[in-house]
Every structure is written in structure tokens, then in C-alpha cells.
Enzyme design. Sequence first.
Site, PDB file in Angstrom:
ATOM      1  N   ASN A 269      -5.010 -10.502  -3.469  1.00 22.64           N
ATOM      2  CA  ASN A 269      -5.241  -9.732  -2.340  1.00 22.64           C
ATOM      3  C   ASN A 269      -4.583  -8.758  -1.835  1.00 22.64           C
ATOM      4  O   ASN A 269      -4.420  -7.190  -1.335  1.00 22.64           O
ATOM      5  CB  ASN A 269      -4.310 -10.571  -1.328  1.00 22.64           C
ATOM      6  CG  ASN A 269      -2.537 -11.363  -1.837  1.00 22.64           C
ATOM      7  OD1 ASN A 269      -2.675 -10.774  -3.725  1.00 22.64           O
ATOM      8  ND2 ASN A 269      -1.640 -11.474  -0.936  1.00 22.64           N
TER       9      ASN A 269
ATOM     10  N   HIS B 128      -4.797  -1.706  -5.536  1.00 25.89           N
ATOM     11  CA  HIS B 128      -4.234  -0.641  -5.708  1.00 25.89           C
ATOM     12  C   HIS B 128      -5.435   1.164  -6.403  1.00 25.89           C
ATOM     13  O   HIS B 128      -6.541   0.301  -6.917  1.00 25.89           O
ATOM     14  CB  HIS B 128      -3.651  -0.530  -7.381  1.00 25.89           C
ATOM     15  CG  HIS B 128      -2.369  -1.302  -7.597  1.00 25.89           C
ATOM     16  ND1 HIS B 128      -1.555  -1.780  -6.941  1.00 25.89           N
ATOM     17  CD2 HIS B 128      -2.036  -2.828  -7.944  1.00 25.89           C
ATOM     18  CE1 HIS B 128      -0.837  -2.791  -6.911  1.00 25.89           C
ATOM     19  NE2 HIS B 128      -1.647  -3.254  -7.436  1.00 25.89           N
TER      20      HIS B 128
ATOM     21  N   ASP C 209       0.694  -1.103  -0.024  1.00 20.57           N
ATOM     22  CA  ASP C 209       0.269   0.233   0.075  1.00 20.57           C
ATOM     23  C   ASP C 209       0.900   1.048  -0.001  1.00 20.57           C
ATOM     24  O   ASP C 209       0.165   2.725   0.226  1.00 20.57           O
ATOM     25  CB  ASP C 209      -0.818   0.271   1.142  1.00 20.57           C
ATOM     26  CG  ASP C 209      -1.651  -1.159   1.426  1.00 20.57           C
ATOM     27  OD1 ASP C 209      -2.343  -1.462  -0.118  1.00 20.57           O
ATOM     28  OD2 ASP C 209      -2.249  -1.827   2.621  1.00 20.57           O
TER      29      ASP C 209
HETATM   30  P1  GTP Z   1      -0.859  -2.697  -2.808  1.00 19.67           P
HETATM   31  O1  GTP Z   1      -0.220  -3.591  -3.776  1.00 19.67           O
HETATM   32  O2  GTP Z   1      -2.347  -3.605  -2.193  1.00 19.67           O
HETATM   33  O3  GTP Z   1       0.415  -2.407  -1.803  1.00 19.67           O
HETATM   34  O4  GTP Z   1      -0.757  -1.636  -2.396  1.00 19.67           O
HETATM   35  P2  GTP Z   1      -0.718  -0.194  -3.352  1.00 19.67           P
HETATM   36  O5  GTP Z   1       0.598   0.374  -3.335  1.00 19.67           O
HETATM   37  O6  GTP Z   1      -0.701   0.069  -4.970  1.00 19.67           O
HETATM   38  O7  GTP Z   1      -1.070   0.952  -3.021  1.00 19.67           O
HETATM   39  P3  GTP Z   1      -2.607   1.134  -2.004  1.00 19.67           P
HETATM   40  O8  GTP Z   1      -3.045   2.006  -3.597  1.00 19.67           O
HETATM   41  O9  GTP Z   1      -3.337   0.736  -1.663  1.00 19.67           O
HETATM   42  O10 GTP Z   1      -3.081   3.257  -1.041  1.00 19.67           O
HETATM   43  C1  GTP Z   1      -1.919   3.656  -1.771  1.00 19.67           C
HETATM   44  C2  GTP Z   1      -2.866   4.728  -0.816  1.00 19.67           C
HETATM   45  O11 GTP Z   1      -3.088   6.287  -1.705  1.00 19.67           O
HETATM   46  C3  GTP Z   1      -4.045   5.226  -2.808  1.00 19.67           C
HETATM   47  O12 GTP Z   1      -5.321   5.417  -2.044  1.00 19.67           O
HETATM   48  C4  GTP Z   1      -4.064   5.905  -3.418  1.00 19.67           C
HETATM   49  O13 GTP Z   1      -4.988   6.666  -4.124  1.00 19.67           O
HETATM   50  C5  GTP Z   1      -3.151   6.851  -2.777  1.00 19.67           C
HETATM   51  N1  GTP Z   1      -1.831   8.409  -2.479  1.00 19.67           N
HETATM   52  C6  GTP Z   1      -0.638   7.401  -3.769  1.00 19.67           C
HETATM   53  N2  GTP Z   1      -0.276   7.694  -4.084  1.00 19.67           N
HETATM   54  C7  GTP Z   1      -0.341   9.530  -3.420  1.00 19.67           C
HETATM   55  C8  GTP Z   1       0.531  10.689  -2.829  1.00 19.67           C
HETATM   56  O14 GTP Z   1       1.301  10.955  -3.819  1.00 19.67           O
HETATM   57  N3  GTP Z   1      -0.762  11.504  -2.403  1.00 19.67           N
HETATM   58  C9  GTP Z   1      -1.984  11.174  -1.925  1.00 19.67           C
HETATM   59  N4  GTP Z   1      -2.000  12.598  -0.893  1.00 19.67           N
HETATM   60  N5  GTP Z   1      -2.252   9.935  -1.576  1.00 19.67           N
HETATM   61  C10 GTP Z   1      -1.706   9.053  -2.586  1.00 19.67           C
HETATM   62  P1  IMP Z   2      -2.921 -12.836   3.243  1.00 18.69           P
HETATM   63  O1  IMP Z   2      -1.927 -12.165   2.029  1.00 18.69           O
HETATM   64  O2  IMP Z   2      -4.344 -12.286   2.451  1.00 18.69           O
HETATM   65  O3  IMP Z   2      -2.302 -14.287   3.283  1.00 18.69           O
HETATM   66  O4  IMP Z   2      -2.263 -12.037   3.893  1.00 18.69           O
HETATM   67  C1  IMP Z   2      -0.977 -11.899   4.786  1.00 18.69           C
HETATM   68  C2  IMP Z   2      -0.610 -10.695   5.591  1.00 18.69           C
HETATM   69  O5  IMP Z   2      -0.654 -10.072   4.262  1.00 18.69           O
HETATM   70  C3  IMP Z   2      -1.947  -9.785   5.803  1.00 18.69           C
HETATM   71  O6  IMP Z   2      -0.835  -8.838   6.843  1.00 18.69           O
HETATM   72  C4  IMP Z   2      -2.843  -8.333   5.235  1.00 18.69           C
HETATM   73  O7  IMP Z   2      -3.101  -7.117   5.678  1.00 18.69           O
HETATM   74  C5  IMP Z   2      -1.121  -8.757   3.978  1.00 18.69           C
HETATM   75  N1  IMP Z   2      -1.142  -8.385   3.235  1.00 18.69           N
HETATM   76  C6  IMP Z   2      -1.464  -8.812   1.493  1.00 18.69           C
HETATM   77  N2  IMP Z   2      -1.813  -8.444   0.585  1.00 18.69           N
HETATM   78  C7  IMP Z   2      -1.344  -7.444   1.125  1.00 18.69           C
HETATM   79  C8  IMP Z   2      -1.339  -5.986  -0.106  1.00 18.69           C
HETATM   80  O8  IMP Z   2      -1.676  -5.609  -0.831  1.00 18.69           O
HETATM   81  N3  IMP Z   2      -1.599  -4.882   0.728  1.00 18.69           N
HETATM   82  C9  IMP Z   2      -1.199  -4.778   2.308  1.00 18.69           C
HETATM   83  N4  IMP Z   2      -1.165  -6.217   2.985  1.00 18.69           N
HETATM   84  C10 IMP Z   2      -1.868  -7.322   2.628  1.00 18.69           C
HETATM   85 MG    MG Z   3      -2.823  -1.278  -1.216  1.00 19.06          MG
END
Ligand code: GTP
Ligand code: IMP
Ligand code: MG
Length: 334
Positions: free
Chosen positions: A40, A43, A13
Site C-alpha cells: 500500500n 515511494h 507520503d
Molecule cells: P509512503 O511510504 O507511501 O508514505 O511515501 P513517501 O513518504 O516515500 O512519499 P512519496 O514518495 O509517496 O511522496 C513524496 C513525493 O514528493 C514524491 O513524488 C517525491 O519525489 C517528492 N519529494 C520528496 N522530497 C521532495 C522535496 O524536498 N522537494 C520536492 N519538490 N519534491 C520532493
Molecule cells: P490501506 O492501508 O490500503 O488499508 O488504506 C487505509 C488508509 O491509509 C487510506 O486512507 C489510504 O489512503 C492510507 N494509506 C495507506 N498507505 C498509505 C501510504 O503509503 N501513503 C499514504 N496513505 C496511505
Molecule cells: Mg507514498
Amino acid sequence: MPSTVIVGGFYGDEGKGKIVSYLAMKDNPVIAVRGGVGPNAGHTIEHEGKKYKVRMLPSAFLNPNTRLLVGPGVVLSLEVLLKEISEFGTQDRSFVDYQCGIIDDSHRTADSQGRLKESIGSTGTGTGPANADRAMRTLKLAKEIDSLALYLDDIPNAVNFALERKEQVIVEGTQGTFLSLWHGTYPYVTSKDVTASGICADVGIGPKSVDEVVIVFKSFVTRVGEGPLKNEISPEQAVAKGWQEVGTVTGRQRRAAEFDFELAKRSIMLNSATQIAITKLDVVYPECAHMQSFSDLSSPAKYFIKTIEDKLKVPVTLIGTGPEVNDTIDRRNQ
Ligand code: GTP
Ligand code: IMP
Ligand code: MG
């Protein structure tokens, strides 16, 4: 940069989805290929007033010229994949590998209760139990599924063919380094390695085929689910700082802590990172919201970025200043 791998530097995240979307629009890659665990991941991407949530397809879908591939190391939710292909209208450019694993209801049930759910805090999407079946060599593969027939391809072959022709490829990781089954805070981790090497193995490229590894760090650290989080602040403190976040997949509150240089250093090492992307600078320094030029940043924000570069010895090339794809400072050619 013909091949660029994007990975998460903390606990997932970090905002990889937004960074991938930005690079997809800016660099116009022929291919974006997803490694990582499976649905899991979640984005969130915001562009031109619309908000998109993506869990199976690469986050590069906003560029209509980019082919969207999923490597054989990824386990698929058929429902989520087919819904995204239809929702984003990418039927003619979405392909999954013949050997992607298939998650079924038994995996989702096993993942939604008992130890995995209660003690690890899994997302309940069935990825862990599906990967366990894959290790037991009983998991169904994509090539056995009729509804996927139109979308099957040899993904390692497609990616390596593009690389041989010096075409631009983005390799998209999911989750984050300290959720890696090998390098993370075991047992509070996901079911695979999610560092750059693991992501490359997922899509079938070797270490010599990687030009750049962009590691994504948020300006503070968040974590969902169980497991250690150094210097964790209380939910009330997170709200006061404006750091509160809700998970894309599970809707759970993300836990938060200050930027952790020690963790970041180890992450750089584990991933051979060549560039750093810092997201959410605007959340820690609200006066920097929507900025697109480094010189416009406030002095404290510039100092934060310089400190990261000094301590980690890797250049910060991309900076997020808002959730919109174009809220990005790009220092790659500056
Ligand atoms: P995983 O693959 O699940 O680990 O997720 P991810 O790395 O793609 O991130 P995710 O989208 O779950 O969470 C990031 C959050 O921050 C989202 O709600 C985006 O819209 C937001 N976001 C990303 N970059 C920025 C930024 O520079 N500023 C702000 N305010 N929000 C951001
Ligand atoms: P699982 O991957 O669903 O087995 O979850 C194992 C751990 O990884 C838990 O703590 C989840 O919250 C975390 N996790 C899995 N995928 C993500 C992701 O995309 N973003 C953040 N946490 C994750
Ligand atoms: Mg995410």
C-alpha cells in the site's frame, strides 16, 4: 549512528523514500530494512534524470553496497516484490523474512470494494484483509512459497548481527503516524501500527537498539483517502499554491493543508523523534529549489525551519529542496 529509524510524521507520503535514498548514498549502510504495512506504500525517488517507484523493497536500492531486507511484520505482494527485484537488478542482495505474510487475490478483492474501499478509502492492495487473516492465524507465510526460496532469510538475526558489529543500519518505516491503527484517526487508518515502535517490532529490533529516530514532515500536510484533515484547503487552492500531488499507488489526488504544529508535536512524542527531516521546502519557498546549504536559504524559509525547531524542540537535520536525491541540505555535521 549505527541504527537510524525513519518514520512518517503526518499521514504518509512525506517523502520518506527520498530521505532514505539520500541517507543510503551518504552514509553507505550495510543494511536497509523495511517495516510498515506492505505494498500500500509507494515511494517516488528521482536520481540522475531517472524516476523510480518502489512499493516493497527498501528505498535504499540505489546504493549497490546496501543489502535490502524486509522484516517479518510486512505483508508481501509477490508480483510487486519480484518485479522490483528484477527491475532494480537486486537479486543478490534482496531478502525477505521467512515469516512475512503473503497477500493473495482474495485479499485484494476484499480490499477493492465495499466498506474498506468506499468508506475508508483503502489503497485496494489487500494489506488490511491479509493482516486480518494474520490475526486469525490463517495467513500464508513467505516460507511456504517456492518462488521466494532464493530470497528467504532470518531478518531479525541479520539486522541484530550487523548492529552488534556496530555496522550502519537504516530501518525504513512506511505510511505515517496518524495512519497508525493505534495512534491515528481511527477508523480512517491503515491496518497496523506504523510509529517507530511498530516499525522496530516489524523488523525485530528492541527499543534499546535504536540510536536515532528521524521523523519526516512535509512542509505542508497531505492525506489520501478519507478521514479528518484539519484546516484542509480546497483542490483549487492547492493548485494555486502548487501543493497538488497525485498518489504513487492509487493515482488519487492528495488532499492538502498547512503545516500543523500541534500534530507535529504529538508525532514527535509518539515516535521519540531525535531529528526532523523537512521535505518539499522548495514547494512552499520556490526560491530555495535545489539548494544544498542552509546559509543560502531565503529569510522566510530559514524562519520557517527555526520556528519548527523552536516549537518542537528537536533539530531539523535534513531539508529537501527538490525531488532529486541530492536536492538535500544535510545539517548533521554543521
Ligand atoms: P509512503 O511510504 O507511501 O508514505 O511515501 P513517501 O513518504 O516515500 O512519499 P512519496 O514518495 O509517496 O511522496 C513524496 C513525493 O514528493 C514524491 O513524488 C517525491 O519525489 C517528492 N519529494 C520528496 N522530497 C521532495 C522535496 O524536498 N522537494 C520536492 N519538490 N519534491 C520532493
Ligand atoms: P490501506 O492501508 O490500503 O488499508 O488504506 C487505509 C488508509 O491509509 C487510506 O486512507 C489510504 O489512503 C492510507 N494509506 C495507506 N498507505 C498509505 C501510504 O503509503 N501513503 C499514504 N496513505 C496511505
Ligand atoms: Mg507514498
